[in-house]
Design a protein around this motif. Sequence first.
Motif, PDB file in Angstrom:
ATOM      1  N   LEU A  98     -68.179  -4.493  31.007  1.00 35.67           N
ATOM      2  CA  LEU A  98     -68.191  -3.602  32.164  1.00 35.67           C
ATOM      3  C   LEU A  98     -68.525  -4.387  33.426  1.00 35.67           C
ATOM      4  O   LEU A  98     -67.922  -4.167  34.487  1.00 35.67           O
ATOM      5  CB  LEU A  98     -69.211  -2.480  31.945  1.00 35.67           C
ATOM      6  N   PHE A  99     -69.456  -5.301  33.326  1.00 31.33           N
ATOM      7  CA  PHE A  99     -69.808  -6.139  34.474  1.00 31.33           C
ATOM      8  C   PHE A  99     -68.609  -6.983  34.910  1.00 31.33           C
ATOM      9  O   PHE A  99     -68.316  -7.108  36.107  1.00 31.33           O
ATOM     10  CB  PHE A  99     -70.989  -7.044  34.116  1.00 31.33           C
ATOM     11  N   LEU A 100     -67.890  -7.554  33.948  1.00 31.48           N
ATOM     12  CA  LEU A 100     -66.754  -8.414  34.265  1.00 31.48           C
ATOM     13  C   LEU A 100     -65.615  -7.655  34.928  1.00 31.48           C
ATOM     14  O   LEU A 100     -64.791  -8.254  35.621  1.00 31.48           O
ATOM     15  CB  LEU A 100     -66.244  -9.095  32.990  1.00 31.48           C
ATOM     16  N   CYS A 101     -65.552  -6.350  34.715  1.00 34.75           N
ATOM     17  CA  CYS A 101     -64.510  -5.542  35.352  1.00 34.75           C
ATOM     18  C   CYS A 101     -64.615  -5.587  36.870  1.00 34.75           C
ATOM     19  O   CYS A 101     -63.604  -5.488  37.569  1.00 34.75           O
ATOM     20  CB  CYS A 101     -64.619  -4.082  34.896  1.00 34.75           C
ATOM     21  N   TYR A 102     -65.830  -5.711  37.383  1.00 30.54           N
ATOM     22  CA  TYR A 102     -66.067  -5.598  38.818  1.00 30.54           C
ATOM     23  C   TYR A 102     -66.603  -6.885  39.434  1.00 30.54           C
ATOM     24  O   TYR A 102     -66.798  -6.956  40.647  1.00 30.54           O
ATOM     25  CB  TYR A 102     -67.044  -4.449  39.097  1.00 30.54           C
ATOM     26  N   LYS A 103     -66.826  -7.886  38.617  1.00 27.03           N
ATOM     27  CA  LYS A 103     -67.395  -9.161  39.067  1.00 27.03           C
ATOM     28  C   LYS A 103     -66.480  -9.841  40.085  1.00 27.03           C
ATOM     29  O   LYS A 103     -65.253  -9.794  39.987  1.00 27.03           O
ATOM     30  CB  LYS A 103     -67.615 -10.062  37.855  1.00 27.03           C
ATOM     31  N   ASP A 104     -67.096 -10.504  41.056  1.00 23.45           N
ATOM     32  CA  ASP A 104     -66.348 -11.278  42.045  1.00 23.45           C
ATOM     33  C   ASP A 104     -65.743 -12.510  41.384  1.00 23.45           C
ATOM     34  O   ASP A 104     -66.286 -13.037  40.406  1.00 23.45           O
ATOM     35  CB  ASP A 104     -67.284 -11.692  43.186  1.00 23.45           C
ATOM     36  N   ASP A 105     -64.607 -12.964  41.901  1.00 26.31           N
ATOM     37  CA  ASP A 105     -63.921 -14.111  41.312  1.00 26.31           C
ATOM     38  C   ASP A 105     -64.694 -15.415  41.509  1.00 26.31           C
ATOM     39  O   ASP A 105     -64.602 -16.320  40.672  1.00 26.31           O
ATOM     40  CB  ASP A 105     -62.524 -14.264  41.930  1.00 26.31           C
ATOM     41  N   LEU A 106     -65.439 -15.505  42.592  1.00 31.41           N
ATOM     42  CA  LEU A 106     -66.112 -16.756  42.910  1.00 31.41           C
ATOM     43  C   LEU A 106     -67.611 -16.744  42.632  1.00 31.41           C
ATOM     44  O   LEU A 106     -68.214 -17.796  42.447  1.00 31.41           O
ATOM     45  CB  LEU A 106     -65.882 -17.118  44.387  1.00 31.41           C
ATOM     46  N   GLU A 107     -68.207 -15.581  42.644  1.00 34.44           N
ATOM     47  CA  GLU A 107     -69.656 -15.478  42.449  1.00 34.44           C
ATOM     48  C   GLU A 107     -69.964 -14.623  41.230  1.00 34.44           C
ATOM     49  O   GLU A 107     -69.259 -13.666  40.936  1.00 34.44           O
ATOM     50  CB  GLU A 107     -70.298 -14.877  43.698  1.00 34.44           C
ATOM     51  N   ASP A 108     -71.009 -14.986  40.523  1.00 34.25           N
ATOM     52  CA  ASP A 108     -71.383 -14.261  39.307  1.00 34.25           C
ATOM     53  C   ASP A 108     -72.165 -12.999  39.669  1.00 34.25           C
ATOM     54  O   ASP A 108     -73.327 -12.833  39.311  1.00 34.25           O
ATOM     55  CB  ASP A 108     -72.224 -15.166  38.406  1.00 34.25           C
ATOM     56  N   ALA A 109     -71.503 -12.117  40.395  1.00 32.54           N
ATOM     57  CA  ALA A 109     -72.132 -10.879  40.857  1.00 32.54           C
ATOM     58  C   ALA A 109     -71.045  -9.897  41.271  1.00 32.54           C
ATOM     59  O   ALA A 109     -69.902 -10.275  41.520  1.00 32.54           O
ATOM     60  CB  ALA A 109     -73.068 -11.154  42.029  1.00 32.54           C
ATOM     61  N   ILE A 110     -71.409  -8.631  41.328  1.00 33.14           N
ATOM     62  CA  ILE A 110     -70.525  -7.594  41.855  1.00 33.14           C
ATOM     63  C   ILE A 110     -70.808  -7.484  43.345  1.00 33.14           C
ATOM     64  O   ILE A 110     -71.928  -7.158  43.741  1.00 33.14           O
ATOM     65  CB  ILE A 110     -70.771  -6.245  41.161  1.00 33.14           C
ATOM     66  N   LEU A 111     -69.791  -7.764  44.157  1.00 32.24           N
ATOM     67  CA  LEU A 111     -69.970  -7.734  45.604  1.00 32.24           C
ATOM     68  C   LEU A 111     -69.336  -6.472  46.192  1.00 32.24           C
ATOM     69  O   LEU A 111     -69.058  -5.532  45.466  1.00 32.24           O
ATOM     70  CB  LEU A 111     -69.379  -8.998  46.226  1.00 32.24           C
ATOM     71  N   GLU A 112     -69.123  -6.467  47.495  1.00 38.82           N
ATOM     72  CA  GLU A 112     -68.745  -5.236  48.191  1.00 38.82           C
ATOM     73  C   GLU A 112     -67.482  -4.588  47.624  1.00 38.82           C
ATOM     74  O   GLU A 112     -67.468  -3.395  47.356  1.00 38.82           O
ATOM     75  CB  GLU A 112     -68.551  -5.532  49.676  1.00 38.82           C
ATOM     76  N   ASP A 113     -66.421  -5.382  47.429  1.00 36.34           N
ATOM     77  CA  ASP A 113     -65.177  -4.816  46.898  1.00 36.34           C
ATOM     78  C   ASP A 113     -65.383  -4.269  45.490  1.00 36.34           C
ATOM     79  O   ASP A 113     -64.897  -3.190  45.147  1.00 36.34           O
ATOM     80  CB  ASP A 113     -64.073  -5.878  46.889  1.00 36.34           C
ATOM     81  N   GLY A 114     -66.090  -5.034  44.669  1.00 33.10           N
ATOM     82  CA  GLY A 114     -66.360  -4.579  43.303  1.00 33.10           C
ATOM     83  C   GLY A 114     -67.239  -3.346  43.280  1.00 33.10           C
ATOM     84  O   GLY A 114     -67.050  -2.460  42.444  1.00 33.10           O
ATOM     85  N   MET A 115     -68.211  -3.284  44.202  1.00 34.94           N
ATOM     86  CA  MET A 115     -69.084  -2.112  44.270  1.00 34.94           C
ATOM     87  C   MET A 115     -68.294  -0.866  44.633  1.00 34.94           C
ATOM     88  O   MET A 115     -68.543   0.219  44.104  1.00 34.94           O
ATOM     89  CB  MET A 115     -70.193  -2.351  45.295  1.00 34.94           C
ATOM     90  N   GLU A 116     -67.337  -1.026  45.535  1.00 39.25           N
ATOM     91  CA  GLU A 116     -66.524   0.119  45.933  1.00 39.25           C
ATOM     92  C   GLU A 116     -65.693   0.624  44.753  1.00 39.25           C
ATOM     93  O   GLU A 116     -65.613   1.833  44.516  1.00 39.25           O
ATOM     94  CB  GLU A 116     -65.609  -0.275  47.092  1.00 39.25           C
ATOM     95  N   ARG A 117     -65.102  -0.298  43.982  1.00 39.12           N
ATOM     96  CA  ARG A 117     -64.330   0.112  42.809  1.00 39.12           C
ATOM     97  C   ARG A 117     -65.232   0.717  41.739  1.00 39.12           C
ATOM     98  O   ARG A 117     -64.872   1.694  41.076  1.00 39.12           O
ATOM     99  CB  ARG A 117     -63.562  -1.084  42.244  1.00 39.12           C
ATOM    100  N   PHE A 118     -66.406   0.140  41.586  1.00 40.90           N
ATOM    101  CA  PHE A 118     -67.373   0.644  40.610  1.00 40.90           C
ATOM    102  C   PHE A 118     -67.773   2.086  40.944  1.00 40.90           C
ATOM    103  O   PHE A 118     -67.795   2.952  40.075  1.00 40.90           O
ATOM    104  CB  PHE A 118     -68.591  -0.274  40.601  1.00 40.90           C
ATOM    105  N   CYS A 119     -68.058   2.342  42.211  1.00 41.69           N
ATOM    106  CA  CYS A 119     -68.438   3.690  42.637  1.00 41.69           C
ATOM    107  C   CYS A 119     -67.273   4.663  42.495  1.00 41.69           C
ATOM    108  O   CYS A 119     -67.462   5.816  42.098  1.00 41.69           O
ATOM    109  CB  CYS A 119     -68.933   3.669  44.081  1.00 41.69           C
ATOM    110  N   ASN A 120     -66.071   4.208  42.820  1.00 48.45           N
ATOM    111  CA  ASN A 120     -64.900   5.070  42.651  1.00 48.45           C
ATOM    112  C   ASN A 120     -64.708   5.456  41.196  1.00 48.45           C
ATOM    113  O   ASN A 120     -64.388   6.606  40.883  1.00 48.45           O
ATOM    114  CB  ASN A 120     -63.648   4.359  43.177  1.00 48.45           C
ATOM    115  N   ASP A 121     -64.907   4.497  40.296  1.00 49.06           N
ATOM    116  CA  ASP A 121     -64.753   4.782  38.869  1.00 49.06           C
ATOM    117  C   ASP A 121     -65.868   5.694  38.353  1.00 49.06           C
ATOM    118  O   ASP A 121     -65.680   6.402  37.360  1.00 49.06           O
ATOM    119  CB  ASP A 121     -64.737   3.477  38.063  1.00 49.06           C
ATOM    120  N   LEU A 122     -67.008   5.668  39.019  1.00 46.63           N
ATOM    121  CA  LEU A 122     -68.109   6.573  38.657  1.00 46.63           C
ATOM    122  C   LEU A 122     -67.977   7.932  39.344  1.00 46.63           C
ATOM    123  O   LEU A 122     -68.787   8.820  39.112  1.00 46.63           O
ATOM    124  CB  LEU A 122     -69.458   5.954  39.051  1.00 46.63           C
TER     125      LEU A 122
END
Length: 337
Positions: A98-122
């Motif tokens: 689940l983390f890898l679904c939204y993880k940033d390509d360059l950083e080992d974290a969920i950043l702004e774009d990933g957070m937006e997709r994560f919230c949309n999916d929730l």
Amino acid sequence: MGQCVTKCKNPTSSLGSKSGDKESGSKSHKKAGSAGSSGGHKEELSGPCSKATNELSNGTKALEVTVETPIIPAVMGDLRKEDCHDRDGLSMLRIEELFLCYKDDLEDAILEDGMERFCNDLCVDPAEFRVLVLAWKFQAATMCKFTRKEFVEGCKAIQADSLKGICSRFSCMLLEAQGEENFKDLYRFTFQFGLDAEEGQRSLQRDIAIALWRLVFTQDTPMILEHWLDFLAENPSGIRGISRDTWNMFLNFTQAIGPDLSNYSEDEAWPSLFDTFVEWELERRKREEQALMAKEEEKEGMCTETECSPSTDRIETEGSRGSQTWGGPLTGNKWYL
């Protein structure tokens, strides 16, 4: 909230596999020998085995049975991660996926774009109170960012390893946030959450503080809150930032000072900004009362003699009608004593 319908696909074909190949099946065979034979035919085995041999008293070998011992690889490899669950039955693999679904390509974290997709999916708005509560449970250090550790530990804390699981926990998390001590913890977390850690901020920007105050008090809004926020908005030049002490003390202010501000005392250890606010608020209320009184007086003044008292023609008409009524039909019909 509605059912979350967006599903996450596994970004990797395999995150764990079993290692080690099993060798071919074992065989059992029997070898007989005869008395006096000088040599015996031996059959080589494909793997280590143990022999059970019984020798007769005359030296003749009886039935020799060789039983092949099952070969166990020295290293079986780690168990598949999907089989690894914590003590509460959560799948660590599903949380990682689940983390890898939204993880940033360059950083080992969920950043702004990933957070937006994560919230949309929730099925939640990134700017709503539930997301703040989720960040609180995940103990996120920075706004719009979940590190791998924060995400994994957060999912374990709320006992969820899927989008559906996280969605189902929102009602419990909102209820938990209503507790006095929990809300105090959430409130103090919100200040730190709003800081830009990379820039080393120590105080909240005024606009961000206003937004976070309105957000954190979503479930239980103090009566004085909107006036406090109006005060901050109308004095941008004098209020550049909100310190941690001011932020924390405002919660005490809402709990200790009544809505009429009558029990506020400048002699107590309140931040100086509160003194300025109380003075501003009392003056605002005074102007509001004066404006209301002026409006009432204006309304009374508009009730002129022309509008509020009957005209002469109307009086004469009503008088004539009264003469006809009382002197004519009513008298004739004996509406008198």
